[in-house]
Design a protein around this motif. Structure first.
Motif, PDB file in Angstrom:
ATOM      1  N   TRP A 143       0.811  -1.208   0.000  1.00  0.00           N
ATOM      2  CA  TRP A 143       0.000   0.000   0.000  1.00  0.00           C
ATOM      3  C   TRP A 143       0.849   1.264   0.000  1.00  0.00           C
ATOM      4  N   THR A 179       0.768   4.100  -2.813  1.00  0.00           N
ATOM      5  CA  THR A 179       0.669   5.540  -2.523  1.00  0.00           C
ATOM      6  C   THR A 179       1.726   6.312  -3.298  1.00  0.00           C
ATOM      7  N   LEU A 193      -7.831   7.283 -11.000  1.00  0.00           N
ATOM      8  CA  LEU A 193      -7.899   8.655 -10.504  1.00  0.00           C
ATOM      9  C   LEU A 193      -7.202   9.608 -11.474  1.00  0.00           C
ATOM     10  N   GLN A 246      -0.286   1.930   6.368  1.00  0.00           N
ATOM     11  CA  GLN A 246      -0.114   2.227   4.946  1.00  0.00           C
ATOM     12  C   GLN A 246      -1.412   2.140   4.164  1.00  0.00           C
ATOM     13  N   PHE A 247      -2.258   1.202   4.532  1.00  0.00           N
ATOM     14  CA  PHE A 247      -3.522   1.112   3.797  1.00  0.00           C
ATOM     15  C   PHE A 247      -4.368   2.355   4.040  1.00  0.00           C
ATOM     16  N   VAL A 267      -3.261   5.301   4.816  1.00  0.00           N
ATOM     17  CA  VAL A 267      -2.612   6.420   4.110  1.00  0.00           C
ATOM     18  C   VAL A 267      -3.018   6.407   2.643  1.00  0.00           C
ATOM     19  N   PHE A 268      -3.004   5.205   2.056  1.00  0.00           N
ATOM     20  CA  PHE A 268      -3.380   5.083   0.640  1.00  0.00           C
ATOM     21  C   PHE A 268      -4.839   5.478   0.445  1.00  0.00           C
ATOM     22  N   ALA A 306      -5.266   9.219   0.755  1.00  0.00           N
ATOM     23  CA  ALA A 306      -4.716   9.916  -0.419  1.00  0.00           C
ATOM     24  C   ALA A 306      -5.667   9.782  -1.606  1.00  0.00           C
ATOM     25  N   CYS A 307      -6.170   8.577  -1.823  1.00  0.00           N
ATOM     26  CA  CYS A 307      -7.084   8.366  -2.958  1.00  0.00           C
ATOM     27  C   CYS A 307      -8.402   9.100  -2.729  1.00  0.00           C
ATOM     28  N   THR A 315      -7.978  12.786  -3.282  1.00  0.00           N
ATOM     29  CA  THR A 315      -7.871  13.072  -4.723  1.00  0.00           C
ATOM     30  C   THR A 315      -9.233  13.001  -5.383  1.00  0.00           C
ATOM     31  N   ALA A 316      -9.970  11.951  -5.066  1.00  0.00           N
ATOM     32  CA  ALA A 316     -11.288  11.769  -5.688  1.00  0.00           C
ATOM     33  C   ALA A 316     -12.222  12.927  -5.325  1.00  0.00           C
TER      34      ALA A 316
END
Lengths: 400, 332
Positions: free
Chosen positions: A139, A143, A186, B237-238, B240-241, B244-245, B248-249
């Motif tokens: 992940w 990122t 995205l 980390q998941f 965080v991802f 972030a996504c 952005t979306a």
């Protein structure tokens, strides 16, 4: 290497980076650099350019970012050295030289462009791919993949490497697909939100569409050889093929296809991470004679540098704008002919496309292509020794 | 078996007394390893001499290498015991606490620390300046590692060899504070036991705490903080991802919706292209200075940026049936 030696080497590298930054500084901002420094919303996604533009009102913005970019590119050699830390010193020297002395880095360090940033992101992925530790923080990689895509579209060229990294992780296939595909989706969404980016991609892809395959091949070879000073380019490609490093080969093919379409010299740096990876793979198998390799590399880099010396004179945009500022000319500046965003960057006054109907509002007219119509206008005087030609409104006393 | 590491530098006067006191206290099977950094006062020679009478003593003389942390890790590397312990060689640490620390490890603790800052402990007769410096350093260092000790800079601690082995390669032994490195490297679920330590005044020799050591401590804190940040990022980390996504979306999707007519309606698309070209020709604006914000059936909304460095951005409505841009007005 002892700590003192490491610190000394880092300082010397930093000095090298600063010198390279100043080499680029001499000529002024190029049109693509201006787009990023001013956060112009094309051609690339917004992440990096948003950060770059934050200090656009600072007089030293350009030099600041040149030094930062040069530092990132030059100090990246430490990442490569970690991959060969168990090899002999000659091997480590060869790897460092491959990165630092290739014209790809020498000519691009200090430019404020997205290609060097993409190359650094690729270097990070390649480091993860080639290191001994096989633990995969999927992940986190995803990122960084998202960040790299939103820095520049060309990050897509390194998708095979990212894919290989994600596939290594021991999670269900659906999660792997999500990690790889969601950032791409995205990016696609962002592209839809910015019609200018779409138009720019289309123009970029169809530019020079009439050129023959031979012209394109010749240009591709030029860019590829420029990246690794020929030596690293060839040895690197041999290395990744011999090692059957399919993710690297896949990315090489994508970068090559990209360069075949859009042949700009600054794309040479995109080959660098792949080429140096190939050199590392050969060194690990003790299949490279380091001394002749380094010597040949130095000779080729010197030959390239002599053939394509840096330009230290200010660009026409910088020169013209400085002249206009010194002459205390105020009001919108009309430009007739083509001009890039570097004019926008250098100008403290608004720039407008030439429009004869609005001429009375202009502070000066700049002709980047001959505009003989301005000579016919008696109220406008040609500024002496200006290149391109600059016309200013005469004083009322002059017309009498 | 206990392996007690005594790092020394110019402790020739303190060492004999310390060894004598330890031999009275250590009733379990043990070895004492003196790690000397080639002291100018020949501490290593004194240790070799003491070896003749104390058979559990071992001496490691380091030539060309200096530093308390690295001395401890080298001592641990050659230790044979299952309980690894380190204490100062300047008689400021009470030898009797060796038993308590040993018992704590044997009782199941992964690490046992003699703490000056818990109830019953003290820093002794330090001058105020040094006391404040130590407190400040302790305060900064306390929260950093995953295993929290009230005295993460103590030089008197024990760790089980089973817990130490997996982390030995991760340690970065520079400067003074090896305990901080060990605490930072141990897993968060490690069992810590603390016992109070009353710091005694130094009998002979002088303190090694100087500006260089303090600077190394600062660098150590920065490094550990950075490593912890990465560890935190890895463990989340998941999330965080996802964040972030999601971010952005949320930024991008409304903009796509606002201009969707550009893609779904050919007539609107044609009108937009025509209008932007006309405005560009009449106003002298560049297309690249016009950022489309929204597309409607009868007009588009754009942000126009002045074509200069630091240019102002103004919102305009561009009707399809007019060549004059109008400042943006609210539309429901």
């Amino acid at each position: 290497m002892t700590r003192c030696k490491k610190i000394l080497m880092a300082l010397l590298l930093e000095l090298f980076a600063v010198v390279l930054a100043f080499v680029q500084f001499g000529n002024g901002v190029q049109t693509d650099e201006a787009k990023y420094l001013l956060n112009i919303p094309y051609p690339h996604p917004p992440l990096a350019r948003f950060i770059l533009h934050l200090n656009q009102n600072w007089i030293h913005q350009e030099l600041f970012w040149r030094i930062i970019f040069a530092t990132l590119l030059v100090q990246a050699v430490w990442i490569l050295l970690r991959l060969v830390q168990d090899l002999k010193q000659s091997a480590r020297v060869a790897v460092a030289a491959s990165w630092l002395l290739s014209t790809g880095v020498l000519f691009q360090a200090g430019t404020v462009m997205m290609a060097p940033l993409t190359a650094l992101e690729a270097l990070f992925f390649i480091y993860l791919l080639l290191r001994d530790d096989e633990t995969v923080d999927m992940w986190l990689i995803a990122t960084v993949w998202l960040v790299s895509l939103f820095t520049a579209y060309q990050a897509v060229l390194f998708a095979p490497i990212v894919c290989a990294l994600i596939l290594r992780s021991r999670v269900p296939l659906l999660q792997k697909i999500a990690a790889f595909a969601i950032p791409l989706l995205l990016l696609f969404l962002y592209t839809l939100s910015n019609p200018l980016a779409l138009a720019s991609i289309t123009i970029h892809a169809t530019k020079d569409v009439s050129d023959t395959i031979f012209i394109r091949l010749a240009a591709f070879l030029r860019v590829w050889f420029l990246g690794g000073s020929v030596v690293v380019s060839l040895v690197g490609l041999y290395g990744i093929i011999r090692a059957r490093a399919w993710p690297l080969i896949g990315s090489f093919l994508l970068v090559s296809a990209y360069v075949l379409l859009a042949r700009f010299d600054y794309y040479a740096i995109l080959f660098m991470p792949l080429s140096v990876a190939g050199v590392i793979l050969l060194l690990r198998k003790r299949q490279l004679a380091t001394f002749p390799f380094v010597v040949l590399l130095c000779l080729c880099s010197v030959a390239f540098a002599l053939r394509m010396p840096p330009v230290f004179s200010p660009s026409p945009a910088r020169r013209t704008m400085q002249m206009i500022d010194n002459a205390h000319i105020h009001g919108p500046l009309f430009i007739s002919g083509s001009f890039g965003h570097n004019w926008q960057y250098e100008s403290s006054q608004e720039i407008v496309r030439f429009n004869a109907a609005l001429l009375s509002t202009a502070g000066a007219v700049i002709c980047t292509s001959p505009c003989t119509a301005m000579d016919a206008r008696s109220e406008w005087a040609h500024f002496r020794f200006s290149d391109p030609a600059v016309y200013v409104l005469k004083n009322p006393s002059d017309t009498n | 078996m206990l392996s007690l590491i005594l790092p020394t530098f110019n402790e020739s006067k303190n060492l004999p007394e310390l060894i004598g006191a330890l031999e009275k206290v250590l009733t379990m099977k043990h070895e004492i390893i003196v790690v000397d950094d080639n002291s100018p006062d020949k501490t290593w020679e004194v240790a070799e001499e003491l070896k003749k009478h104390h058979h559990t003593l071992r001496v490691l003389r380091r030539v060309g290498r200096r530093g308390l942390s690295s001395a401890v890790t080298e001592g641990f590397a050659i230790a044979q015991g299952d309980v690894l312990m380190v204490m100062d060689s300047d008689l400021q640490h009470d030898p009797h606490l060796v038993i308590d620390l040993y018992d704590a490890i044997k009782g199941g603790a992964d690490i046992a620390v003699a703490s000056r800052y818990m109830k019953g402990g003290s820093v002794g007769e330090w001058v105020r300046g040094r006391r404040y410096l130590s407190k400040a350093g302790t305060y900064i260092a306390h929260a950093l590692p995953p295993v929290h000790s009230s005295d993460p800079m103590s030089g008197f601690f024990a760790v089980s060899s089973k817990s130490y082995e997996p982390i030995a390669k991760k340690l970065y032994p520079t400067g003074f504070k090896i305990l901080l490195e060990v605490l930072a490297a141990l897993p968060a679920k490690s069992k810590l036991t603390e016992i109070p330590l009353q710091f005694s005044p130094r009998k002979h020799g002088e303190s090694k705490l100087n500006m260089k050591v303090q600077w190394q401590f600062v660098l150590q804190i920065v490094r550990i903080a950075t490593v912890r940040l990465f560890q935190w990022l890895r463990s989340y980390q998941f999330s965080v991802f996802l964040i972030a996504c999601g971010f952005t979306a949320v930024l991008v999707a409304p903009r796509v919706w606002a201009i969707h007519l550009l893609y779904t309606d050919a007539t609107v698309r044609k009108n937009v292209q025509h209008t932007m070209k006309v405005i560009s020709d009449t106003q002298g604006w560049l297309i690249s200075d016009m950022e489309v914000l929204a597309v409607y059936k009868d007009h588009i909304r754009i942000d126009h940026r002045e074509h200069r460095k630091g240019g102002t951005v103004t919102c305009f409505d561009l009707p399809f049936d007019s060549i004059s841009p109008a400042l943006c007005s609210f539309r429901p």
